[in-house]
Enzyme design. Structure first.
Site, PDB file in Angstrom:
ATOM      1  CG  HIS A 147       9.105  10.089   7.029  1.00 59.26           C
ATOM      2  ND1 HIS A 147       8.244  11.132   7.309  1.00 59.26           N
ATOM      3  CD2 HIS A 147       8.624   9.026   7.728  1.00 59.26           C
ATOM      4  CE1 HIS A 147       7.292  10.709   8.122  1.00 59.26           C
ATOM      5  NE2 HIS A 147       7.486   9.448   8.395  1.00 59.26           N
ATOM      6  CB  CYS A 178       8.594   9.336  14.027  1.00 54.16           C
ATOM      7  SG  CYS A 178       6.898   8.821  14.197  1.00 54.16           S
ATOM      8  CG  HIS A 225       8.919   5.178  10.037  1.00 51.76           C
ATOM      9  ND1 HIS A 225       9.616   6.195  10.635  1.00 51.76           N
ATOM     10  CD2 HIS A 225       7.680   5.659   9.799  1.00 51.76           C
ATOM     11  CE1 HIS A 225       8.826   7.253  10.767  1.00 51.76           C
ATOM     12  NE2 HIS A 225       7.641   6.964  10.260  1.00 51.76           N
ATOM     13  CG  HIS A 242       4.048   6.668   6.661  1.00 53.97           C
ATOM     14  ND1 HIS A 242       3.426   6.120   7.753  1.00 53.97           N
ATOM     15  CD2 HIS A 242       4.996   7.510   7.148  1.00 53.97           C
ATOM     16  CE1 HIS A 242       3.950   6.615   8.859  1.00 53.97           C
ATOM     17  NE2 HIS A 242       4.922   7.448   8.531  1.00 53.97           N
ATOM     18  CG  ASP A 291       5.711   5.497  -5.726  1.00 48.96           C
ATOM     19  OD1 ASP A 291       5.342   5.207  -4.566  1.00 48.96           O
ATOM     20  OD2 ASP A 291       5.616   4.696  -6.682  1.00 48.96           O
ATOM     21  CG  HIS A 292       8.631   2.574  -4.527  1.00 49.58           C
ATOM     22  ND1 HIS A 292       7.317   2.801  -4.854  1.00 49.58           N
ATOM     23  CD2 HIS A 292       8.680   1.286  -4.092  1.00 49.58           C
ATOM     24  CE1 HIS A 292       6.615   1.702  -4.638  1.00 49.58           C
ATOM     25  NE2 HIS A 292       7.410   0.774  -4.170  1.00 49.58           N
ATOM     26  CD  GLU A 300       2.600  10.202   8.972  1.00 49.92           C
ATOM     27  OE1 GLU A 300       3.609  10.905   8.821  1.00 49.92           O
ATOM     28  OE2 GLU A 300       2.082  10.009  10.084  1.00 49.92           O
TER      29      GLU A 300
HETATM   30 ZN   LIG Z   1       6.272   8.369   9.658  1.00 47.94          ZN
END
Ligand SMILES: [Zn+2]
Ligand SMILES: [Zn+2]
Length: 272
Positions: free
Chosen positions: A152, A171, A177, A179, A217-218, A261
């Site tokens: 995100h 961020c 980036h 998680h 996901d992904h 997160e």
């Molecule tokens: Zn983040």
């Protein structure tokens, strides 16, 4: 003042009731039905409340509490077959819901001045039951965890690059980036007296996997997920999004969603 003590025990159990036919057992317990045992390393956290005794500076002497937990719970279950060696479970399914109720009943009477307020019984790091005994919130819940990976970017298009950088720091990196998110889904419901379970976990997993895990996901949340094209995918927003997406869709009542997160921060969204 509250204190929490943890104890562990290893036990075997089977989801198979001897007075039912094979077909009935398989219908009742689904993929968990088996006439053979499997085992768990259970972990139990007991929270006790009371006043601090001015003489000892304690709510309850931990040695006394350990003795109670050992006598009433650990010695009854540890290294035993729950179905065969704990009399209560000869006629009751050894589900987490029934086990946590058994533990709450076993700890109902404590030394004068202290009382049990909360129990958490973990079967695996992916599944635990909690029994809250306090006032209006008294209920048993079951929590299941799931994982998904997503990237995100925290960025508000109405702000300048400098303002975004000041607000979101790293961020706001233009290329995003990622998680490895860990999602906890907590539900409650009426316990089926025969199966001892409040929710069909197979159905719950199928719904969470379809609506949340497979959906996120992904993915790049800002670019791939319709709901985040106009909304900043902070973990607060993702947590609320997951709650709203699952609410009224699970085979039990959704109580809370918690999203980790990273190992250092988690977010929680619950019904009032
Ligand atoms: Zn983040
Ligand atoms: Zn099991």
């Amino acid at each position: 003042m509250k204190l929490t003590r943890k104890v562990s025990f290893s036990s075997g159990h089977r989801y198979w009731l001897d007075d039912l036919t094979e077909q009935q057992n398989r219908a009742l317990f689904g993929k968990w039905a088996s006439p053979h045992y499997h085992g768990h390393n259970y972990e139990l956290w007991a929270t006790i409340a009371g006043q601090i005794d001015p003489k000892s500076g304690m709510v309850i002497n931990i040695k006394v509490l350990d003795g109670i937990l050992k006598e009433r719970i650990v010695s009854k279950f540890d290294q035993k077959s729950i179905n065969d060696e704990v009399p209560f479970f000869r006629n009751a399914a050894p589900s987490l819901e029934n086990l946590v109720k058994f533990c709450a009943d076993a700890l109902a009477q404590l030394p004068e001045g202290v009382r049990l307020t909360h129990l958490r019984l973990q079967e695996t790091p992916r599944l635990w039951a909690e029994r809250n005994l306090e006032g209006d919130n008294a209920m048993t819940t079951l929590t299941r965890t799931y994982e998904f990976c997503a990237s995100h970017r925290l960025h508000n298009p109405e702000l300048s690059d400098e303002q975004n950088a000041a607000l979101f720091g790293k961020c706001s990196n233009p290329n995003g980036h990622g998680h490895n998110y860990i999602l906890e889904v907590t539900v409650t419901g009426d316990v089926n007296p025969t199966s001892g379970m409040m929710v069909d976990l197979g159905r719950m997993d199928a719904v969470v996997n379809e609506l949340v895990v497979d959906y996120l996901d992904h993915k790049h949340l800002n670019l791939d997920i319709e709901e985040f094209k106009q909304k900043i995918p902070t973990s607060e927003e993702v947590t609320r999004f997951v709650f709203e997406r699952l609410n009224d869709r699970l085979p039990a009542k959704l109580v809370r969603v918690r999203l980790h997160e990273t190992g250092r921060n988690s977010f929680e969204y619950a019904v009032e």
